[in-house]
Design an enzyme around this catalytic site. Structure first.
Site, PDB file in Angstrom:
ATOM      1  N   GLN A   1       0.379  -1.967  -0.054  1.00 30.94           N
ATOM      2  CA  GLN A   1       0.208   0.132   0.168  1.00 30.94           C
ATOM      3  C   GLN A   1       0.671   0.781   0.245  1.00 30.94           C
ATOM      4  OE1 GLN A   1      -2.688  -1.980   3.375  1.00 30.94           O
ATOM      5  NE2 GLN A   1      -4.030  -0.294   2.422  1.00 30.94           N
TER       6      GLN A   1
ATOM      7  N   ARG B   1       3.880  -0.087  12.999  1.00 31.57           N
ATOM      8  CA  ARG B   1       3.634  -1.696  12.610  1.00 31.57           C
ATOM      9  C   ARG B   1       3.681  -1.610  11.076  1.00 31.57           C
ATOM     10  NH1 ARG B   1      -1.928  -3.694  10.856  1.00 31.57           N
ATOM     11  NH2 ARG B   1      -1.416  -6.846  10.535  1.00 31.57           N
TER      12      ARG B   1
ATOM     13  N   HIS C   1       1.462  -9.250   4.703  1.00 30.81           N
ATOM     14  CA  HIS C   1      -0.704  -8.555   4.580  1.00 30.81           C
ATOM     15  C   HIS C   1      -0.618  -8.430   2.397  1.00 30.81           C
ATOM     16  CE1 HIS C   1      -1.838  -4.715   6.408  1.00 30.81           C
ATOM     17  NE2 HIS C   1      -2.638  -5.119   5.398  1.00 30.81           N
TER      18      HIS C   1
ATOM     19  N   ASN D   1      -2.230 -10.927   8.471  1.00 23.86           N
ATOM     20  CA  ASN D   1      -3.022 -10.000   8.225  1.00 23.86           C
ATOM     21  C   ASN D   1      -4.336 -10.902   8.014  1.00 23.86           C
ATOM     22  OD1 ASN D   1      -3.725  -7.007   9.038  1.00 23.86           O
ATOM     23  ND2 ASN D   1      -4.169  -7.275   7.205  1.00 23.86           N
ATOM     24  N   GLU D   2      -5.244 -10.364   8.764  1.00 23.46           N
ATOM     25  CA  GLU D   2      -6.344 -10.440   7.888  1.00 23.46           C
ATOM     26  C   GLU D   2      -6.718 -11.630   7.144  1.00 23.46           C
ATOM     27  OE1 GLU D   2      -8.574  -7.347   7.010  1.00 23.46           O
ATOM     28  OE2 GLU D   2      -8.169  -5.985   9.247  1.00 23.46           O
TER      29      GLU D   2
ATOM     30  N   ASN E   1      -8.373  -5.639  13.782  1.00 23.37           N
ATOM     31  CA  ASN E   1      -8.096  -4.903  13.625  1.00 23.37           C
ATOM     32  C   ASN E   1      -9.716  -4.437  13.751  1.00 23.37           C
ATOM     33  OD1 ASN E   1      -5.580  -5.420  12.704  1.00 23.37           O
ATOM     34  ND2 ASN E   1      -5.822  -5.515  10.047  1.00 23.37           N
TER      35      ASN E   1
ATOM     36  N   TYR F   1     -12.555  -2.044  13.477  1.00 26.38           N
ATOM     37  CA  TYR F   1     -13.808  -1.339  12.482  1.00 26.38           C
ATOM     38  C   TYR F   1     -14.396  -0.281  12.477  1.00 26.38           C
ATOM     39  CZ  TYR F   1      -8.808  -0.221   9.682  1.00 26.38           C
ATOM     40  OH  TYR F   1      -7.891  -0.058   9.168  1.00 26.38           O
TER      41      TYR F   1
ATOM     42  N   GLU G   1      -4.817  -2.083  14.180  1.00 21.25           N
ATOM     43  CA  GLU G   1      -6.071  -1.514  13.424  1.00 21.25           C
ATOM     44  C   GLU G   1      -7.289  -0.443  13.537  1.00 21.25           C
ATOM     45  OE1 GLU G   1      -5.854  -2.327   9.226  1.00 21.25           O
ATOM     46  OE2 GLU G   1      -3.830  -3.360   9.363  1.00 21.25           O
TER      47      GLU G   1
ATOM     48  N   TRP H   1      -3.964   3.162  11.720  1.00 17.59           N
ATOM     49  CA  TRP H   1      -4.384   2.523  10.556  1.00 17.59           C
ATOM     50  C   TRP H   1      -5.106   4.065   9.890  1.00 17.59           C
ATOM     51  CZ3 TRP H   1      -2.203  -0.551   7.581  1.00 17.59           C
ATOM     52  CH2 TRP H   1      -2.257  -0.214   5.875  1.00 17.59           C
TER      53      TRP H   1
ATOM     54  N   GLU I   1      -5.717   1.802  -1.281  1.00 18.28           N
ATOM     55  CA  GLU I   1      -7.007   0.826  -0.827  1.00 18.28           C
ATOM     56  C   GLU I   1      -7.392   0.321  -1.202  1.00 18.28           C
ATOM     57  OE1 GLU I   1      -7.348   1.464   2.612  1.00 18.28           O
ATOM     58  OE2 GLU I   1      -8.731  -0.467   1.787  1.00 18.28           O
ATOM     59  N   TRP I   2      -6.197  -0.361  -1.925  1.00 17.45           N
ATOM     60  CA  TRP I   2      -6.631  -1.917  -2.391  1.00 17.45           C
ATOM     61  C   TRP I   2      -7.847  -1.922  -3.701  1.00 17.45           C
ATOM     62  CZ3 TRP I   2      -3.169  -4.945  -0.847  1.00 17.45           C
ATOM     63  CH2 TRP I   2      -2.301  -4.725  -0.137  1.00 17.45           C
TER      64      TRP I   2
HETATM   65  N1  LIG Z   1     -10.624  -1.088   4.475  1.00 14.62           N
HETATM   66  N2  LIG Z   1      -9.641  -1.071   4.785  1.00 14.62           N
HETATM   67  C1  LIG Z   1      -8.631  -0.195   5.211  1.00 14.62           C
HETATM   68  C2  LIG Z   1      -7.781  -0.880   6.240  1.00 14.62           C
HETATM   69  C3  LIG Z   1      -6.958  -1.696   4.983  1.00 14.62           C
HETATM   70  O1  LIG Z   1      -5.534  -0.905   3.766  1.00 14.62           O
HETATM   71  C4  LIG Z   1      -5.664  -3.118   5.530  1.00 14.62           C
HETATM   72  O2  LIG Z   1      -4.735  -3.099   4.691  1.00 14.62           O
HETATM   73  C5  LIG Z   1      -6.066  -4.058   6.095  1.00 14.62           C
HETATM   74  O3  LIG Z   1      -5.103  -4.303   7.054  1.00 14.62           O
HETATM   75  C6  LIG Z   1      -8.136  -3.811   6.682  1.00 14.62           C
HETATM   76  O4  LIG Z   1      -8.567  -3.581   5.954  1.00 14.62           O
HETATM   77  C7  LIG Z   1      -8.251  -1.992   6.474  1.00 14.62           C
END
Ligand SMILES: N#[N+]C[C@@H]1[C@@H](O)[C@H](O)[C@@H](O)[C@@H]2O[C@H]12
Length: 439
Positions: free
Chosen positions: A22, A79, A122, A166-167, A293, A295, A350, A396, A403-404
């Site tokens: 990212q 992190r 990640h 991660n997740e 994490n 949200y 996060e 975060w 942002e993916w």
């Molecule tokens: N979407 N969103 C924000 C954030 C993402 O940017 C992170 O990479 C993930 O670990 C988690 O999803 C949260």
């Protein structure tokens, strides 16, 4: 009542979090090989505005400036994740230039008295491993073990806090079932297999960690959602229990209890979806903490026409730019639930929000993010005061980043990044955090 840093235990750490894909950029430089996200983001239709992380925040070349900014804010910890394809190539050979980058980053952090927390995975799986089957190839757990061992050997002398994954829920279900994350598959059987292999990979990595970083702490970071019934009716309560198992239990229970949650497992079985019981002893090797994490919450209601008999219902609370409700009490509820159920130390790895951030005259007036963070800090403090072993909180994110599937359209940073110039600007939330950390 406004809380202060001094209300928290002295040893409690405040930090920020990012991930390699990212922020780093330099996606094809200095020997780095492609990841599944490098390929996925370049394929039409996967990322908003066809954006990718070829350059991102150019952190690979600007890391010293970024660490300096962290130091100016007074952060205790940072992190970040290692890009697997940046340090190990398809012939199983180390990429020294990539390794040197992480050495310099760690040394810079330590020079500034910032504690490094490293996430090994990640989401940026080396593409050549995807070509060998990726997370649905059982051998992936051993490839991950060897990668983890290499990083523990290289950085374990200076880095004492590690997160394996991660997740994994996102890697498995967004990547292999919903198709909105790399590698973009839509196969529930693949998703369950990937989930199991992610957990196997975690377990194997913890095993070698104990041999290599004897004075270190290792855990896993999961997405944690507060799942609630949309209506106060029995069938919605039942769905909330089931979805809590799908999202939260599926990646916590095996790691601690060595078994998957029964209700969810039963539903998969009834639907003819295979689940797995091999290597649960490896998956459940003891860990030192859970990363959380958090949200938002998820409201669910019974719907017999849906594949898993439920659907998500939008709530009526104020929402962030991601459409996620702002729900601070859910953080407290989940910290309490996790600590009571698993009795493990916790780090919030996060928490943060995407906001309508506008740069005007070199300033970003993100008072909404200050309010968001303060309310979630209050819930963290409430948890600590109620006896929950919460040890840290990572915002975060340090800076706006890729942002993916949303590309650069969503800004989560406390530092604004002008991608056209790569200039960084402290948002008001960063300036507030700096004052808070000194309060
Ligand atoms: N979407 N969103 C924000 C954030 C993402 O940017 C992170 O990479 C993930 O670990 C988690 O999803 C949260």
């Amino acid at each position: 009542m406004k809380i202060k840093r001094s209300d928290f235990p002295k040893e409690f750490i405040f930090g920020t979090a990012t991930s390699a894909y990212q922020i780093e950029g330099a996606a094809f430089e200095d020997g780095k090989e492609p990841s599944i996200w490098d390929i996925f983001s370049h394929e039409k239709g996967n990322v908003k505005n066809m954006e990718n992380s070829d350059v991102a925040c150019d952190h690979y070349y600007r890391f010293e400036e970024d660490v300096e900014l962290m130091s100016q804010l007074g952060l205790d910890a940072y992190r970040f994740s290692i890009s697997w394809p940046r340090v190990l190539n398809k012939n199983g050979k180390k990429n020294q230039k990539g390794i040197d980058f992480y050495n310099r980053l760690v040394d810079k952090l330590l020079e500034k008295n910032i504690i490094p927390f490293i996430t090994l995975y990640h989401w940026d799986l080396p593409y050549y491993l995807y070509e060998k089957g990726g997370w649905v190839n059982d051998d992936i757990a051993l490839y991950f073990r060897d990668y983890a061992a290499m990083m523990f050997e290289l950085l374990g002398d200076r880095v004492k806090h590690w997160i394996t994954l991660n997740e994994p829920w996102c890697s498995a279900f967004l990547g292999y079932y919903m198709g909105i994350h790399a590698p973009g598959h839509k196969d529930i059987n693949e998703a369950l297999k990937a989930a199991h292999n992610l957990l196997r990979a975690h377990g194997y990595a913890v095993g070698v960690f104990r041999e290599i970083v004897k004075d270190g702490k290792v855990g896993i970071t999961n997405v944690v959602m507060k799942v609630e019934p949309a209506n106060e009716v029995e069938e919605d309560y039942q769905m909330a229990v089931l979805v809590d198992e799908f999202i939260n239990g599926w990646f916590h229970d095996p790691v601690v209890f060595g078994k998957y949650p029964e209700n969810a497992k039963g539903v998969f079985g009834k639907l003819g979806i295979r689940t797995y019981d091999n290597d649960l002893d490896i998956i459940s090797v003891p860990i030192d903490f859970f990363g959380v994490n958090y949200y938002t919450r998820q409201l669910v209601t019974y719907d017999p026409d849906e594949p898993f008999m439920y659907k998500i219902v939008p709530g009526n609370l104020p929402k962030t730019e991601m459409g996620w409700e702002v729900y601070p009490s859910g953080l407290y509820d989940m910290l309490k639930k996790l600590y009571i159920r698993y009795r493990l130390p916790l780090y919030i790895t996060e928490n943060g929000m995407a906001g309508p951030d506008k740069l005007e005259g070199g300033l970003v007036k993100d008072t909404y993010r200050i309010d968001y963070l303060m309310k979630h800090f209050e819930m963290a403090l409430k948890a600590i005061n109620d006896g929950i072993d919460l040890r840290g909180y990572f915002i975060w994110s340090l800076m706006d980043n890729f942002e993916w599937a949303e590309g650069y359209s969503k800004r989560f940073g406390i530092i604004y990044v002008d991608y056209s110039t790569q200039k960084r600007y402290f948002k008001d939330s960063a300036l507030w955090l700096k004052d808070f950390l000194n309060s």
